[in-house]
Structures are given as C-alpha cells and as structure tokens.
Design a protein around this motif. Structure first.
Motif, PDB file in Angstrom:
ATOM      1  N   THR A  94     -61.876 -53.168  -4.392  1.00  0.00           N
ATOM      2  CA  THR A  94     -60.972 -54.314  -4.502  1.00  0.00           C
ATOM      3  C   THR A  94     -61.696 -55.652  -4.545  1.00  0.00           C
ATOM      4  O   THR A  94     -61.158 -56.631  -5.057  1.00  0.00           O
ATOM      5  N   ASN A  95     -62.920 -55.742  -4.022  1.00  0.00           N
ATOM      6  CA  ASN A  95     -63.622 -57.026  -3.982  1.00  0.00           C
ATOM      7  C   ASN A  95     -64.838 -57.091  -4.899  1.00  0.00           C
ATOM      8  O   ASN A  95     -65.692 -57.956  -4.749  1.00  0.00           O
ATOM      9  N   PHE A  96     -64.927 -56.175  -5.898  1.00  0.00           N
ATOM     10  CA  PHE A  96     -65.991 -56.231  -6.897  1.00  0.00           C
ATOM     11  C   PHE A  96     -65.413 -55.847  -8.249  1.00  0.00           C
ATOM     12  O   PHE A  96     -64.804 -54.781  -8.393  1.00  0.00           O
ATOM     13  N   VAL A  97     -65.595 -56.714  -9.256  1.00  0.00           N
ATOM     14  CA  VAL A  97     -64.958 -56.493 -10.552  1.00  0.00           C
ATOM     15  C   VAL A  97     -65.927 -56.796 -11.690  1.00  0.00           C
ATOM     16  O   VAL A  97     -66.750 -57.709 -11.609  1.00  0.00           O
ATOM     17  N   ILE A  98     -65.838 -55.991 -12.752  1.00  0.00           N
ATOM     18  CA  ILE A  98     -66.532 -56.241 -14.016  1.00  0.00           C
ATOM     19  C   ILE A  98     -65.464 -56.649 -15.026  1.00  0.00           C
ATOM     20  O   ILE A  98     -64.455 -55.944 -15.190  1.00  0.00           O
ATOM     21  N   LYS A  99     -65.677 -57.786 -15.725  1.00  0.00           N
ATOM     22  CA  LYS A  99     -64.625 -58.351 -16.570  1.00  0.00           C
ATOM     23  C   LYS A  99     -65.128 -58.598 -17.984  1.00  0.00           C
ATOM     24  O   LYS A  99     -66.303 -58.894 -18.201  1.00  0.00           O
ATOM     25  N   GLY A 100     -64.214 -58.518 -18.936  1.00  0.00           N
ATOM     26  CA  GLY A 100     -64.482 -58.923 -20.303  1.00  0.00           C
ATOM     27  C   GLY A 100     -63.206 -59.443 -20.930  1.00  0.00           C
ATOM     28  O   GLY A 100     -62.124 -58.901 -20.662  1.00  0.00           O
ATOM     29  N   ASP A 101     -63.287 -60.488 -21.739  1.00  0.00           N
ATOM     30  CA  ASP A 101     -62.088 -61.003 -22.393  1.00  0.00           C
ATOM     31  C   ASP A 101     -62.426 -61.756 -23.682  1.00  0.00           C
ATOM     32  O   ASP A 101     -63.584 -62.108 -23.934  1.00  0.00           O
ATOM     33  N   TYR A 102     -61.407 -61.977 -24.484  1.00  0.00           N
ATOM     34  CA  TYR A 102     -61.513 -62.744 -25.728  1.00  0.00           C
ATOM     35  C   TYR A 102     -60.497 -63.871 -25.659  1.00  0.00           C
ATOM     36  O   TYR A 102     -59.321 -63.628 -25.361  1.00  0.00           O
ATOM     37  N   GLN A 103     -60.932 -65.106 -25.935  1.00  0.00           N
ATOM     38  CA  GLN A 103     -60.074 -66.283 -25.818  1.00  0.00           C
ATOM     39  C   GLN A 103     -59.952 -67.004 -27.153  1.00  0.00           C
ATOM     40  O   GLN A 103     -60.940 -67.162 -27.882  1.00  0.00           O
ATOM     41  N   ILE A 104     -58.730 -67.457 -27.435  1.00  0.00           N
ATOM     42  CA  ILE A 104     -58.455 -68.306 -28.605  1.00  0.00           C
ATOM     43  C   ILE A 104     -57.970 -69.645 -28.068  1.00  0.00           C
ATOM     44  O   ILE A 104     -56.909 -69.713 -27.431  1.00  0.00           O
ATOM     45  N   SER A 108     -60.005 -81.416 -33.805  1.00  0.00           N
ATOM     46  CA  SER A 108     -60.056 -80.097 -33.172  1.00  0.00           C
ATOM     47  C   SER A 108     -60.087 -78.967 -34.188  1.00  0.00           C
ATOM     48  O   SER A 108     -59.436 -79.028 -35.237  1.00  0.00           O
ATOM     49  N   LYS A 109     -60.866 -77.928 -33.860  1.00  0.00           N
ATOM     50  CA  LYS A 109     -60.858 -76.670 -34.589  1.00  0.00           C
ATOM     51  C   LYS A 109     -60.715 -75.550 -33.567  1.00  0.00           C
ATOM     52  O   LYS A 109     -61.189 -75.682 -32.443  1.00  0.00           O
ATOM     53  N   PRO A 110     -60.059 -74.454 -33.944  1.00  0.00           N
ATOM     54  CA  PRO A 110     -59.927 -73.343 -32.995  1.00  0.00           C
ATOM     55  C   PRO A 110     -61.286 -72.907 -32.456  1.00  0.00           C
ATOM     56  O   PRO A 110     -62.262 -72.833 -33.194  1.00  0.00           O
ATOM     57  N   ASP A 111     -61.331 -72.631 -31.166  1.00  0.00           N
ATOM     58  CA  ASP A 111     -62.562 -72.276 -30.476  1.00  0.00           C
ATOM     59  C   ASP A 111     -62.370 -70.897 -29.864  1.00  0.00           C
ATOM     60  O   ASP A 111     -61.627 -70.739 -28.903  1.00  0.00           O
ATOM     61  N   ASN A 112     -63.011 -69.884 -30.472  1.00  0.00           N
ATOM     62  CA  ASN A 112     -62.848 -68.511 -30.011  1.00  0.00           C
ATOM     63  C   ASN A 112     -64.064 -68.096 -29.188  1.00  0.00           C
ATOM     64  O   ASN A 112     -65.206 -68.313 -29.593  1.00  0.00           O
ATOM     65  N   LEU A 113     -63.804 -67.491 -28.025  1.00  0.00           N
ATOM     66  CA  LEU A 113     -64.878 -67.112 -27.114  1.00  0.00           C
ATOM     67  C   LEU A 113     -64.751 -65.656 -26.711  1.00  0.00           C
ATOM     68  O   LEU A 113     -63.640 -65.151 -26.500  1.00  0.00           O
ATOM     69  N   PHE A 114     -65.903 -64.980 -26.574  1.00  0.00           N
ATOM     70  CA  PHE A 114     -65.961 -63.645 -25.980  1.00  0.00           C
ATOM     71  C   PHE A 114     -66.751 -63.771 -24.689  1.00  0.00           C
ATOM     72  O   PHE A 114     -67.895 -64.236 -24.686  1.00  0.00           O
ATOM     73  N   ASN A 115     -66.139 -63.389 -23.562  1.00  0.00           N
ATOM     74  CA  ASN A 115     -66.743 -63.578 -22.242  1.00  0.00           C
ATOM     75  C   ASN A 115     -66.922 -62.247 -21.530  1.00  0.00           C
ATOM     76  O   ASN A 115     -66.069 -61.359 -21.615  1.00  0.00           O
ATOM     77  N   VAL A 116     -68.024 -62.120 -20.805  1.00  0.00           N
ATOM     78  CA  VAL A 116     -68.281 -60.970 -19.945  1.00  0.00           C
ATOM     79  C   VAL A 116     -68.783 -61.494 -18.607  1.00  0.00           C
ATOM     80  O   VAL A 116     -69.561 -62.458 -18.566  1.00  0.00           O
ATOM     81  N   GLY A 117     -68.344 -60.909 -17.503  1.00  0.00           N
ATOM     82  CA  GLY A 117     -68.782 -61.395 -16.212  1.00  0.00           C
ATOM     83  C   GLY A 117     -68.645 -60.373 -15.101  1.00  0.00           C
ATOM     84  O   GLY A 117     -67.973 -59.341 -15.257  1.00  0.00           O
ATOM     85  N   LEU A 118     -69.326 -60.649 -14.000  1.00  0.00           N
ATOM     86  CA  LEU A 118     -69.188 -59.903 -12.749  1.00  0.00           C
ATOM     87  C   LEU A 118     -68.584 -60.828 -11.710  1.00  0.00           C
ATOM     88  O   LEU A 118     -68.887 -62.021 -11.685  1.00  0.00           O
ATOM     89  N   GLY A 119     -67.739 -60.293 -10.851  1.00  0.00           N
ATOM     90  CA  GLY A 119     -67.161 -61.107  -9.796  1.00  0.00           C
ATOM     91  C   GLY A 119     -67.081 -60.333  -8.499  1.00  0.00           C
ATOM     92  O   GLY A 119     -66.841 -59.127  -8.503  1.00  0.00           O
ATOM     93  N   TRP A 120     -67.310 -61.023  -7.392  1.00  0.00           N
ATOM     94  CA  TRP A 120     -67.208 -60.367  -6.081  1.00  0.00           C
ATOM     95  C   TRP A 120     -66.902 -61.400  -5.004  1.00  0.00           C
ATOM     96  O   TRP A 120     -67.062 -62.611  -5.208  1.00  0.00           O
ATOM     97  N   GLN A 121     -66.491 -60.938  -3.890  1.00  0.00           N
ATOM     98  CA  GLN A 121     -66.300 -61.778  -2.709  1.00  0.00           C
ATOM     99  C   GLN A 121     -66.659 -60.962  -1.483  1.00  0.00           C
ATOM    100  O   GLN A 121     -66.609 -59.732  -1.505  1.00  0.00           O
ATOM    101  N   PHE A 122     -67.049 -61.663  -0.417  1.00  0.00           N
ATOM    102  CA  PHE A 122     -67.493 -60.966   0.801  1.00  0.00           C
ATOM    103  C   PHE A 122     -67.204 -61.825   2.006  1.00  0.00           C
ATOM    104  O   PHE A 122     -66.866 -62.996   1.878  1.00  0.00           O
TER     105      PHE A 122
END
Length: 272
Positions: free
Chosen positions: A240-250, A258-272
């Motif tokens: 519950t307190n450790f996550v691997i994430k990936g997403d695509y943003q428009i 302005s022009k559309p800005d598309n991003l692909f993100n990957v990350g690790l997250g945790w708390q303790f």
C-alpha cells in the motif's frame, strides 16, 4: 504545531501512493497550492460517526509571491512563518455509507473546506506592506468506491480582494476542477504471498484550471494560466505504501502561442 492546511482532497493525502499518476493534478498546484502547511493550533474530531471536522488558526500567506500562472503557490511560508495576519481554515467530511446495511463493498465521502486570511505576511515576520488584500479559498471534494470501481473529484474557487494591489497580472478569482475514475484490476486470487497487499489501478483523469479566471478591471488575461489536461495511466502497488506508476498526458492552455504538450511519465513513489 506544524500541520497541513485541510483544503481540498490531495493536500491532506499528498504522498505519491495516495494519488493516481506520476504527478499530482495540476489543479493541486495552481489552484490549491499542495503541499501547503503552516504552524497553527486548533481542534478536530467527530460530531457523529459519519461526520468529522477540523478547524485551525494558522499563519497567513505572502501576497508578493502570488503569480498569474502558479496562483498562490509561491505565497506559502515554508521557513519562518509570520503571524502578522493569522488565517483561519477548516473542513468537514461526511461519510454517507458508514451505517449502510448489507454486504456490498462500497464507501463514500463528501468534503467541504475553506481558508481565509490576509496576505501581509513575509518570511520571518517581514511585512510586505500590502493592505486591504485578503484571500478566500472554497473547495469541495468527493470520492466513491463500489466493488472494483473508484471515482474521485474536486473543485475550488479562490477569491483575492483588491488583487490589483499585488500587480503582476494576479487575478481576482481563480477556479478549477478535476474528475477521475479508476478500476482495480488485480483479482483477489493473485493477492497471495508477497503480493498479499498488492493492487493494480488503471485510471483516467480530466481537469480544467484557470489561475486568471477573473481579472481586476483593466488587467488583461494572458491565457497561459487557463489549462486543460487529460491523463491516462496505470499504478502498480507492490504494497500500500510503494507504487510504480506510468501515464500519458495531453496538456494545452488558452494562450495565443500554445501548442498541445504531450508527456509520457514513469515514476516510483513511496512513503514511510
């Protein structure tokens, strides 16, 4: 002591395992300046099993840090807060299904929160000298889970009295909202051994926020603070307190360049 300002959903749950996606919603940066904390004192508790409250007197904000694109964010006092103009903040949460009869796996929460105070607070007590300027933040948020499906949403309005005094294109009103839905994909049959607390959540989020929603008379919008954002992603929780994430943003805004800005993100997250 030091406490989190109880406005919005994410500020009280701002660690990476608590929100979907690699980044928090843009709404929770430009409209509600997560992570937002202060020194203060107050009360919290339960009025009923289904109704919780909290309220505090806290340090105010420094209006000289407000921006037409990042809103209140740089007005937070993070080192030596001033109490020249203390603020008040609080929230109430209602859990309508706490006494719901039956064996259906579901939960719901509806919350409202607010913050009000002056902006004549500089770091370490240095008075910025801004008079007659006050900030009022009003927010509502909710979440609901039924079986493997989950929904979350929030909206907020920020009003800045006499915003013209601050200059720099700061708006007199900021407004934003987001809605997101997720599906918990990992079947219970897979939650054994070291994966006993594991989960996989696929989600989609749409948000709109405008840090120049309404401007002081005679001050023009730039459009760069009027943003639209769509995010699709997956969160894999090993525990519950450790996550691997990936997403695509428009992402896009209403500025003339302005022009559309598309991003692909990957990350690790945790708390303790």
């Amino acid at each position: 002591g030091r406490l989190l300002i109880p406005v919005g959903r994410t500020n009280l749950n701002h660690e990476p395992p608590a929100f979907w996606g690699v980044e928090r919603p843009t709404f929770d940066n430009g409209i509600i300046p997560t992570t937002w904390f202060s020194e203060g004192a107050g009360l919290f508790g339960e009025l009923l099993p289904s109704l919780r409250y909290e309220g505090y007197v806290v340090a105010g904000l420094d209006g000289t840090g407000f921006s037409p694109t990042t809103g209140l964010r740089s007005g937070r006092l993070q080192e030596q807060p001033s109490l020249h103009q203390p603020a008040v903040t609080g929230r109430m949460d209602y859990f309508p299904l706490v006494d719901f009869p039956g064996g259906v796996d579901q939960a719901a929460r509806i919350g409202v929160s607010s913050y009000a105070g002056g902006v004549n607070n500089g770091n370490a007590g240095n008075n910025p000298g801004k008079t007659g300027v006050n900030v009022w933040v009003k927010s509502a948020d909710a979440e609901y889970r039924f079986w493997i499906f989950e929904w979350r949403g929030a909206l907020a309005q920020v009003t800045i009295d006499h915003a013209r005094t601050l200059g720099g294109g700061v708006a007199r009103e900021l407004f934003g909202w987001y809605t997101e839905g997720g599906v918990h994909l990992l079947p219970d049959s897979c939650k054994t051994g070291k994966l006993e607390m594991a989960d996989v959540v696929a989600f989609a989020r749409y948000e709109e926020d405008d840090t120049q929603y309404r401007m002081p008379s005679g001050v023009a919008k730039t459009g760069s603070g009027d943003r639209r954002e769509t995010t699709f992603g997956v969160n894999f929780y090993l525990v519950t307190n450790f996550v691997i994430k990936g997403d695509y943003q428009i992402r896009d805004d209403r500025s003339s360049t302005s022009k559309p800005d598309n991003l692909f993100n990957v990350g690790l997250g945790w708390q303790f």
